[in-house]
Design a protein around this motif. Structure first.
Motif, PDB file in Angstrom:
ATOM      1  N   VAL A  22       0.854  -1.192   0.000  1.00  0.00           N
ATOM      2  CA  VAL A  22       0.000   0.000   0.000  1.00  0.00           C
ATOM      3  C   VAL A  22       0.891   1.244   0.000  1.00  0.00           C
ATOM      4  O   VAL A  22       1.555   1.560   0.987  1.00  0.00           O
ATOM      5  CB  VAL A  22      -0.961   0.000   1.203  1.00  0.00           C
ATOM      6  CG1 VAL A  22      -1.785   1.283   1.230  1.00  0.00           C
ATOM      7  CG2 VAL A  22      -1.885  -1.215   1.137  1.00  0.00           C
ATOM      8  N   ASN A  45      -5.449   4.228  -2.101  1.00  0.00           N
ATOM      9  CA  ASN A  45      -6.837   4.420  -1.671  1.00  0.00           C
ATOM     10  C   ASN A  45      -7.497   5.650  -2.291  1.00  0.00           C
ATOM     11  O   ASN A  45      -8.676   5.877  -2.071  1.00  0.00           O
ATOM     12  CB  ASN A  45      -6.961   4.418  -0.151  1.00  0.00           C
ATOM     13  CG  ASN A  45      -6.303   5.616   0.477  1.00  0.00           C
ATOM     14  OD1 ASN A  45      -5.440   6.244  -0.145  1.00  0.00           O
ATOM     15  ND2 ASN A  45      -6.680   5.944   1.691  1.00  0.00           N
ATOM     16  N   ILE A  66      -7.908   0.286  -3.222  1.00  0.00           N
ATOM     17  CA  ILE A  66      -8.316  -0.336  -1.957  1.00  0.00           C
ATOM     18  C   ILE A  66      -9.248   0.540  -1.132  1.00  0.00           C
ATOM     19  O   ILE A  66      -9.838   0.090  -0.172  1.00  0.00           O
ATOM     20  CB  ILE A  66      -7.089  -0.724  -1.093  1.00  0.00           C
ATOM     21  CG1 ILE A  66      -6.261   0.522  -0.748  1.00  0.00           C
ATOM     22  CG2 ILE A  66      -6.220  -1.744  -1.829  1.00  0.00           C
ATOM     23  CD1 ILE A  66      -5.189   0.257   0.288  1.00  0.00           C
ATOM     24  N   MET A 150     -13.560  -8.284   0.704  1.00  0.00           N
ATOM     25  CA  MET A 150     -12.543  -7.534   1.446  1.00  0.00           C
ATOM     26  C   MET A 150     -13.150  -6.970   2.721  1.00  0.00           C
ATOM     27  O   MET A 150     -14.363  -6.726   2.770  1.00  0.00           O
ATOM     28  CB  MET A 150     -12.048  -6.390   0.561  1.00  0.00           C
ATOM     29  CG  MET A 150     -11.041  -5.452   1.194  1.00  0.00           C
ATOM     30  SD  MET A 150     -11.765  -4.033   2.055  1.00  0.00           S
ATOM     31  CE  MET A 150     -10.645  -2.755   1.560  1.00  0.00           C
ATOM     32  N   MET A 152     -12.027  -4.878   6.802  1.00  0.00           N
ATOM     33  CA  MET A 152     -11.049  -4.365   7.758  1.00  0.00           C
ATOM     34  C   MET A 152     -11.524  -4.684   9.166  1.00  0.00           C
ATOM     35  O   MET A 152     -12.715  -4.567   9.450  1.00  0.00           O
ATOM     36  CB  MET A 152     -10.935  -2.851   7.627  1.00  0.00           C
ATOM     37  CG  MET A 152      -9.927  -2.414   6.610  1.00  0.00           C
ATOM     38  SD  MET A 152      -9.816  -0.613   6.582  1.00  0.00           S
ATOM     39  CE  MET A 152     -11.052  -0.253   5.366  1.00  0.00           C
ATOM     40  N   MET A 194      -3.752  -5.772   7.506  1.00  0.00           N
ATOM     41  CA  MET A 194      -2.896  -4.623   7.229  1.00  0.00           C
ATOM     42  C   MET A 194      -1.637  -4.769   8.101  1.00  0.00           C
ATOM     43  O   MET A 194      -1.453  -5.803   8.737  1.00  0.00           O
ATOM     44  CB  MET A 194      -3.630  -3.316   7.551  1.00  0.00           C
ATOM     45  CG  MET A 194      -5.137  -3.423   7.361  1.00  0.00           C
ATOM     46  SD  MET A 194      -6.036  -1.898   7.087  1.00  0.00           S
ATOM     47  CE  MET A 194      -5.439  -0.778   8.296  1.00  0.00           C
ATOM     48  N   ARG A 210      -2.922  -6.314   2.680  1.00  0.00           N
ATOM     49  CA  ARG A 210      -2.657  -4.953   2.204  1.00  0.00           C
ATOM     50  C   ARG A 210      -1.754  -4.259   3.226  1.00  0.00           C
ATOM     51  O   ARG A 210      -2.221  -3.804   4.261  1.00  0.00           O
ATOM     52  CB  ARG A 210      -3.975  -4.189   2.048  1.00  0.00           C
ATOM     53  CG  ARG A 210      -5.057  -4.948   1.250  1.00  0.00           C
ATOM     54  CD  ARG A 210      -6.367  -4.167   1.245  1.00  0.00           C
ATOM     55  NE  ARG A 210      -6.779  -3.758   2.579  1.00  0.00           N
ATOM     56  CZ  ARG A 210      -7.565  -4.481   3.376  1.00  0.00           C
ATOM     57  NH1 ARG A 210      -8.078  -5.632   2.977  1.00  0.00           N
ATOM     58  NH2 ARG A 210      -7.855  -4.037   4.578  1.00  0.00           N
ATOM     59  N   VAL A 211      -0.464  -4.223   2.931  1.00  0.00           N
ATOM     60  CA  VAL A 211       0.494  -3.737   3.925  1.00  0.00           C
ATOM     61  C   VAL A 211       1.148  -2.428   3.462  1.00  0.00           C
ATOM     62  O   VAL A 211       1.777  -2.398   2.400  1.00  0.00           O
ATOM     63  CB  VAL A 211       1.567  -4.817   4.202  1.00  0.00           C
ATOM     64  CG1 VAL A 211       2.573  -4.311   5.241  1.00  0.00           C
ATOM     65  CG2 VAL A 211       0.926  -6.122   4.682  1.00  0.00           C
ATOM     66  N   GLY A 212       0.981  -1.382   4.252  1.00  0.00           N
ATOM     67  CA  GLY A 212       1.535  -0.083   3.913  1.00  0.00           C
ATOM     68  C   GLY A 212       2.677   0.339   4.807  1.00  0.00           C
ATOM     69  O   GLY A 212       3.862   0.227   4.445  1.00  0.00           O
ATOM     70  N   SER A 213       2.343   0.791   6.006  1.00  0.00           N
ATOM     71  CA  SER A 213       3.357   1.410   6.878  1.00  0.00           C
ATOM     72  C   SER A 213       4.521   0.496   7.223  1.00  0.00           C
ATOM     73  O   SER A 213       5.648   0.960   7.409  1.00  0.00           O
ATOM     74  CB  SER A 213       2.701   1.966   8.134  1.00  0.00           C
ATOM     75  OG  SER A 213       1.827   1.024   8.703  1.00  0.00           O
TER      76      SER A 213
HETATM   77  C1  LIG Z   1      -3.912   2.375   4.356  1.00  0.00           C
HETATM   78  C2  LIG Z   1      -4.643   1.123   4.135  1.00  0.00           C
HETATM   79  C3  LIG Z   1      -4.028  -0.122   4.340  1.00  0.00           C
HETATM   80  C4  LIG Z   1      -2.610  -0.271   4.857  1.00  0.00           C
HETATM   81  O1  LIG Z   1      -2.521   0.144   6.181  1.00  0.00           O
HETATM   82  P1  LIG Z   1      -1.133   0.027   6.993  1.00  0.00           P
HETATM   83  O2  LIG Z   1      -1.549   0.067   8.408  1.00  0.00           O
HETATM   84  O3  LIG Z   1      -0.319   1.196   6.584  1.00  0.00           O
HETATM   85  O4  LIG Z   1      -0.522  -1.266   6.613  1.00  0.00           O
HETATM   86  C5  LIG Z   1      -4.772  -1.266   4.076  1.00  0.00           C
HETATM   87  N1  LIG Z   1      -6.036  -1.205   3.633  1.00  0.00           N
HETATM   88  C6  LIG Z   1      -6.655  -0.028   3.420  1.00  0.00           C
HETATM   89  C7  LIG Z   1      -8.060  -0.032   2.922  1.00  0.00           C
HETATM   90  C8  LIG Z   1      -5.994   1.165   3.661  1.00  0.00           C
HETATM   91  O5  LIG Z   1      -6.618   2.347   3.449  1.00  0.00           O
END
Ligand SMILES: *Cc1c(COP(=O)(O)O)cnc(C)c1O
Length: 217
Positions: A22, A45, A66, A150, A152, A194, A210-213
């Motif tokens: 992400v 996003n 996403i 999907m 969260m 995440m 879905r991995v961002g930070s």
């Molecule tokens: C930002 C985001 C992520 C990733 O989040 P991190 O905590 O940075 O890994 C995953 N899914 C969605 C829908 C997001 O908006």
């Protein structure tokens, strides 16, 4: 280092689970760093940011949307998007179908479900999804393909709460698979997890994280 983060993350993800990096809020230079380290699947996003990056970065990147998608923005991503994770209404699905048709393609999507405690998160209930899938309108959409769901989990520290929510998503997935998609082998994706909770999600059956930070810290 992005390459190192990517490497450590990838090591914790079993084969068969897809890692979406992400890249939201990160510059094209930083995304390219991840690309050079071998990553090919990226998630954004926001439509505007997704389009801007897609134009500049290499064309073999698989781009996923996403975040929440407004119907009037579907046209900008329809030519190239690989997977839309955030379908939360029949109206949006119709719009994706319309733009996919214009682009002479079939667009893969996931239905987004709401299982978290927070009010603000988008997504369908199981009942809403079932209504949608039973509608005549849905049956007429030939340019979209629902390949899974999907969701969260709540943003909490309590692992057991998160686990229960992922379990609920998996149950939604199994129910829909059995009831609406038993013949469709392409209905197989469960996008959940995440940075903070993807290891729990994988244990509960996630096929896309879905991995961002954790990667772009
Ligand atoms: C930002 C985001 C992520 C990733 O989040 P991190 O905590 O940075 O890994 C995953 N899914 C969605 C829908 C997001 O908006």
């Amino acid at each position: 280092m992005i390459a190192d983060n990517l490497n450590t993350t990838q090591k914790t993800i079993p084969e068969g689970v897809k890692l979406v990096a992400v890249s939201k809020n990160n510059s094209v230079e930083r995304v390219f760093e991840a690309y050079q380290a071998g990553q090919r699947v990226f998630g954004e996003n926001r439509v505007q940011e997704l389009v801007a990056k897609q134009e500049i970065l290499p064309k073999d990147i698989e781009w996923h949307l996403i975040g929440h998608l407004q119907t009037n923005k579907v046209k900008y991503i329809a030519p190239f998007v690989s997977l839309i994770h955030s379908i939360d209404s029949l109206r949006l699905l119709e719009e994706v179908n319309k733009e996919a048709k214009k682009n002479n393609r079939i667009i893969d999507v996931l239905l987004q479900f709401h299982v978290a405690q927070e009010e603000t998160k988008f997504g369908l209930t199981l009942e809403e999804a079932a209504d949608m899938l039973l509608s005549e309108k849905y049956a007429s959409l030939l340019n979209i393909r629902i390949v899974g769901i999907m969701g969260m989990a709540s943003n909490v520290v309590d692992d057991s709460q998160i686990r229960l929510e992922f379990r609920e998503l998996k149950q939604h997935f199994d129910f829909l698979k059995q009831k609406f998609f038993s013949e469709q082998i392409f209905f197989q994706e469960l996008s959940m997890g995440m940075s903070s909770d993807y290891q729990i999600a994988i244990k509960e059956g996630s096929t896309i994280v879905r991995v961002g930070s954790k990667i772009f810290q």
